[in-house]
Design a protein around this motif. Structure first.
Motif, PDB file in Angstrom:
ATOM      1  N   THR A 293       0.824  -1.206   0.000  1.00 25.97           N
ATOM      2  CA  THR A 293       0.000   0.000   0.000  1.00 25.97           C
ATOM      3  C   THR A 293       0.859   1.256   0.000  1.00 25.97           C
ATOM      4  O   THR A 293       1.966   1.275   0.561  1.00 25.97           O
ATOM      5  CB  THR A 293      -0.923   0.029   1.230  1.00 25.97           C
ATOM      6  OG1 THR A 293      -1.677   1.234   1.236  1.00 25.97           O
ATOM      7  CG2 THR A 293      -0.124  -0.064   2.527  1.00 25.97           C
ATOM      8  N   ASP A 294       0.340   2.282  -0.654  1.00 25.99           N
ATOM      9  CA  ASP A 294       1.023   3.586  -0.678  1.00 25.99           C
ATOM     10  C   ASP A 294       0.145   4.650  -0.031  1.00 25.99           C
ATOM     11  O   ASP A 294       0.286   5.836  -0.321  1.00 25.99           O
ATOM     12  CB  ASP A 294       1.374   3.984  -2.107  1.00 25.99           C
ATOM     13  CG  ASP A 294       0.154   4.038  -3.029  1.00 25.99           C
ATOM     14  OD1 ASP A 294      -0.823   3.327  -2.757  1.00 25.99           O
ATOM     15  OD2 ASP A 294       0.194   4.780  -4.019  1.00 25.99           O
ATOM     16  N   PRO A 299       2.548   3.697   5.031  1.00 21.82           N
ATOM     17  CA  PRO A 299       2.571   3.111   3.682  1.00 21.82           C
ATOM     18  C   PRO A 299       3.839   2.283   3.448  1.00 21.82           C
ATOM     19  O   PRO A 299       4.893   2.557   4.017  1.00 21.82           O
ATOM     20  CB  PRO A 299       2.514   4.333   2.771  1.00 21.82           C
ATOM     21  CG  PRO A 299       3.116   5.435   3.572  1.00 21.82           C
ATOM     22  CD  PRO A 299       2.685   5.167   4.986  1.00 21.82           C
TER      23      PRO A 299
END
Length: 379
Positions: A293-294, A299
């Motif tokens: 995930t960003d 993140p």
């Protein structure tokens, strides 16, 4: 030509024989009967004449064949390998470092990519420009080049991939560079990659930059969700996407695969479909598909660190990172990253191919069969 010769020679002998027959008949003492001439003498003469002509024809044939074989052997020696022949212009895909050798009278036309020309002997003519060209220069795209008499011309591919039309006798010497063409063939066979509609080079267009919309479409095919996208009823939030890609971007946004590039002055969300996609942007899609995930408070990566983080996570090698930093990000590189990401490890176990198989509904064995035939090493 043999039959007329036999007839003429036989006719001449017949005239002579007839004269002898007539002369002796007048004297009342016929030495040769008419039936002997018709049934024995003439057939035998014709047989002998035919045999002599066959011998002479065979001698001529063998002499011509020997000459042709000698010339062919010379061409092979000059080319350094086995020759092929194209009766008319035929487009072929090549990779960096491949060398295509043309013998006298053969031609070439570069359709995509870049290449250099060198030759020995007479001259090479740029038929399109109507002038001879110097050895050591670069080929101009869509110019027809012709190897002159007593000339051996070599075309060396200088771009990652290229499409070259060849006509006449040619031979190839293949390099050990990355074979993006083979990777594209494999993805195409698996149904994960399609051409752009270009009428040459299988339509792959590996020599051109990939756009953001091309990247998203390729990504959805890669994870096996193209059909889900096309049947999606999600709302497209972007104001700048053409109708043909409406379902792709609507689905990708709904799934959180893409967020667009921001808003315009009127507050409308923009996707920038025709803007060139970068390696970081494409690897952002790949990492999201792998479960990274960003977003959020912690993140795994950010879009501008996607390539370097991919090395950390074992998705890319350091050699691939170097390749991406040193060359343009073209459709060839999109194909490379897509193919090798299929065996990339998911964050929570398994590999991306597991997801592709589960989403697409295609049999895993077919994917593995195709991939087993690919002999392209990673950087």
């Amino acid at each position: 030509m043999k039959k007329p010769a036999v007839i003429l020679l036989t006719a001449a002998i017949l005239v002579s024989g007839a004269a002898v027959y007539a002369a002796n008949t007048l004297d009342g003492d016929s030495l040769i009967s008419k039936s002997y001439i018709t049934n024995t003498f003439l057939p035998d003469v014709e047989k002998q004449v035919s045999q002599r002509i066959e011998e002479k024809t065979e001698d001529t044939y063998q002499s011509a064949l020997t000459d042709l074989n000698q010339k062919h052997s010379t061409y092979l020696a000059l080319a350094g390998g086995e020759q092929s022949y194209a009766s008319s212009f035929t487009d072929l895909r090549f990779k960096k470092g491949d060398v295509v050798t043309l013998t006298a009278g053969s031609g070439g036309m570069l359709l995509a990519g870049s290449a250099s020309l060198s030759y020995t002997g007479g001259a090479v003519v740029d038929v399109t420009a109507g002038q001879t060209v110097a050895s050591g220069g670069s080929l101009s795209q869509r110019h027809r080049y012709l190897a002159g008499e007593n000339t051996t011309a070599s075309i060396t591919i200088t771009s990652d991939t290229a499409v070259l039309d060849v006509e006449g006798y040619y031979s190839t010497m293949l390099s050990t560079s990355v074979d993006y063409n083979a990777l594209a063939d494999a993805l195409f066979e698996m149904g994960l990659f399609q051409g752009s509609g270009t009428a040459y080079g299988s339509g792959y267009d590996l020599e051109v930059p990939s756009t953001r919309i091309m990247g998203v479409v390729m990504f959805l095919r890669l994870i096996g969700e193209e059909q889900a996208a096309l049947s999606s009823t999600a709302v497209n939030p972007f104001a700048d996407t053409p109708a043909w890609c409406d379902r792709y971007v609507a689905y990708a946004f709904e799934k959180g695969y893409t967020n667009g590039v921001g808003e315009n002055a009127a507050g409308q969300l923009l996707f920038a479909p025709d803007r060139q996609i970068s390696a970081n942007e494409y690897m952002t899609l790949i990492l999201r598909a792998l479960g990274y995930t960003d977003s959020g408070t912690a993140p795994d990566f950010t879009w501008d660190t996607a390539v370097s983080k991919s090395v950390s996570y074992g998705v890319l090698t350091s050699g691939e990172q170097a390749m991406l930093s040193q060359s343009s990000f073209l459709r060839a590189q999109v194909v490379y990253l897509s193919y090798f990401s299929l065996n990339a490890s998911m964050k929570n176990g398994g590999v991306l191919l597991d997801r592709t198989v589960a989403s697409s509904g295609l049999g895993r064995s077919e994917f593995e069969r195709i991939m087993s035939g690919v002999k392209v090493p990673r950087l």
